[in-house]
Design an enzyme around this catalytic site. Structure first.
Site, PDB file in Angstrom:
ATOM      1  N   SER A  85       4.150   8.975 -26.340  1.00 14.78           N
ATOM      2  CA  SER A  85       3.213   8.457 -27.337  1.00 14.78           C
ATOM      3  C   SER A  85       1.950   9.306 -27.314  1.00 14.78           C
ATOM      4  O   SER A  85       1.566   9.840 -26.270  1.00 14.78           O
ATOM      5  CB  SER A  85       2.867   7.008 -27.002  1.00 14.78           C
ATOM      6  OG  SER A  85       1.738   6.590 -27.724  1.00 14.78           O
ATOM      7  N   TYR A  99      -0.533   1.107 -20.840  1.00 12.17           N
ATOM      8  CA  TYR A  99       0.496   1.730 -21.684  1.00 12.17           C
ATOM      9  C   TYR A  99       0.266   3.239 -21.726  1.00 12.17           C
ATOM     10  O   TYR A  99       1.190   4.035 -21.541  1.00 12.17           O
ATOM     11  CB  TYR A  99       0.446   1.130 -23.087  1.00 12.17           C
ATOM     12  CG  TYR A  99       1.386   1.801 -24.066  1.00 12.17           C
ATOM     13  CD1 TYR A  99       2.761   1.587 -24.007  1.00 12.17           C
ATOM     14  CD2 TYR A  99       0.891   2.661 -25.052  1.00 12.17           C
ATOM     15  CE1 TYR A  99       3.628   2.219 -24.900  1.00 12.17           C
ATOM     16  CE2 TYR A  99       1.751   3.281 -25.949  1.00 12.17           C
ATOM     17  CZ  TYR A  99       3.112   3.061 -25.868  1.00 12.17           C
ATOM     18  OH  TYR A  99       3.961   3.682 -26.744  1.00 12.17           O
TER      19      TYR A  99
END
Lengths: 264, 242
Positions: B160, B175
């Site tokens: 990501s 995350y």
């Protein structure tokens, strides 16, 4: 019993919405579909269902309204009488019949049974069973669809000597859910699918919820164990129908020893 | 015309039940045999568990090319099982796409719940991809250097942009850390796996399908498989699309 040929004149492709039906293999081969019919057609089915419901419920077998007509099954059943089908006619037609015969790649004797079921709130769960049962239909001369209207009421009565009847077997079961409140997890009323006959009813491998305008279909085999799961908080309504096939073909496919005879 | 099974690449895909998983299975259908790993939700493609049928079609049902494996990677023993089943079904692994991930966000202070989820998210987002890659290497790739190079075998980790930059006020600390760890592992695995001829890269997309179309993420993953690069972290962002 009666002979009846579908004649709604409604092409199936004009009333089917969702053409992405799901064919699953576990715990046994079955098909599910959501949003089966276009909204207007579905709405007509609901209206027709409600008009039958308005005749009330009978605690005794009664051919003209929902009644207690099934042994060991906590539901009210209604079997269609001649000329009272309205939009339900679509379920009696060759085009509908052919869809399922093709999906399950099986044979058919062209004999149908179509009923409506109503479970009042708190309807008791059933027992796991496979629907590999016998039925008796009148002789017919052509390949037309034949519809039985009372075998569901008296399935345990084989014909008397001298009656000209054909023995056929349930081959495909189709449940279409309609006229139900919006279903939520915990409401119950699902159709449970099981690997084992003695599996706890509340622990199915798969539970198909009674969402409006959805369907469940499966081939009736020695392994198609299924059951109604108690509807704890909402009534549950459905149309149930069976497509049949010849006795010999059933024996060839599944073995005569695996047939569950109603009268035994 | 479809390829024969021998001509097709074998892909082991995790996180197959999500949007990107289904998009990958759909796009790869003609050229790949796919071992699609999901926890519970199946990808919306034909598999041995479910086949999509048109009730009015006269055509026979297709033989599904996607082989679904249900596995919960919170159970470490599932790693080896997934590799074993893929090898038993298809005989090889040409492409591993580590797509399974968790996205849990929240403030660090007060952040009791986020901290409680920290190790699980790090496990799924960074350590499970590492374990799958290492187990595939141990069980299949390590003694096939020439074959691996010839068939351009490789790993694509789905990371990501959160692992590359700070998005303020999104609560993405853990995350982002897990994806940064995955990026770092990608580079290290690329170096170590070159010994037996397996390439390792990552795609780092921004949020999809919101900011980046899912189809672009699919496209970048397939480019990595078709290419020859290794050790790359390919950013897939709205800016990069221009």
């Amino acid at each position: 019993m009666e002979h009846k040929k579908g004649c709604s004149g409604t092409p199936l492709e004009s009333v089917l919405t969702e053409r992405d039906w799901l064919f699953r293999s576990k715990p046994f081969r079955h098909v599910t579909a959501q949003e089966v019919f276009v909204p207007d057609f579905y709405s007509n089915l609901e209206s027709a269902f409600r008009s039958i419901m308005r005749k009330g419920l009978s605690e005794q077998p009664d051919n003209h309204r929902f009644s207690r007509n099934m042994r060991k099954y906590d539901a009210y059943g209604y079997c269609f009488q001649n000329g009272e089908c309205g939009p339900f006619e679509i379920f009696f037609e060759q085009q509908w019949h052919d869809v399922f015969v093709r999906l399950f790649n099986t044979t058919s004797s062209g004999d149908l049974e179509v009923c409506l079921h109503h479970h009042s709130i708190g309807g008791a769960s059933g027992n796991a069973h496979n629907d590999l049962n016998d039925s008796w239909y009148p002789e017919k001369k052509d390949g037309a669809i034949t519809v039985a209207t009372n075998v569901h009421i008296h399935p345990s009565n084989p014909p008397k000597p001298g009656e000209n009847q054909r023995l056929v077997m349930r081959s495909i079961a189709i449940l279409f859910y309609l006229n139900n409140p919006v279903w939520q997890r915990g409401d119950g009323g699902e159709t449970g699918l099981y690997t084992y006959r003695d599996q706890p009813i509340d622990q199915p491998d798969r539970a198909v919820p009674p969402r409006n305008n959805s369907l469940l279909a499966f081939e009736c085999t020695p392994y198609s164990y299924h059951s109604f799961i108690s509807n704890v908080s909402q009534p549950r309504n459905s149309l149930i129908m069976w497509i049949h096939r010849n006795f010999k073909e059933t024996c060839d496919a599944w073995g005569e020893e695996n047939i569950i005879w109603w009268h035994k | 015309m479809s390829n024969s099974a021998d001509d097709m690449r074998v892909c082991l895909l995790t996180g197959a039940g999500g949007g990107l998983g289904t998009a990958l299975c759909t796009e790869m259908d003609r050229r790949y045999l796919i071992s699609a790993v999901c926890r519970s939700k199946l990808p919306r493609v034909d598999s041995q568990e479910v086949v999509f049928v048109d009730p009015l079609s006269q055509e026979p049902k297709r033989v599904p090319k996607t082989f679904v494996i249900k596995a919960d990677f919170e159970d470490e023993s599932q790693i080896e099982r997934v590799i074993e089943l893929t090898l038993a079904r298809f005989g090889r692994i040409d492409l591993l796409i580590n797509n399974a991930g968790q996205y849990i966000t929240g403030p660090l202070v007060p952040g009791k719940e986020l901290l409680e989820d920290a190790s699980r998210m790090m496990e799924i987002n960074a350590l499970v991809p590492l374990r799958l890659a290492v187990t595939a290497a141990r069980m299949f790739w390590k003694e096939r250097r020439a074959e691996n190079i010839k068939l351009s075998r490789n790993i694509v980790n789905v990371s990501s942009t959160a692992g590359l930059k700070l998005y303020e006020n999104q609560g993405q600390s853990l995350y982002a850390a897990s994806k940064a760890a995955l990026n770092t592992l990608t580079v290290h695995m690329s170096h170590e796996f070159s010994r037996f001829g397996v390439r390792v890269n990552a795609v780092a997309p921004n949020s999809f399908p919101g900011i980046v179309p899912t189809s672009r993420v699919v496209e970048e993953i397939l480019k990595l498989d078709a290419g020859s690069m290794s050790g790359e972290i390919v950013r897939v962002d709205a800016d990069a699309a221009k």
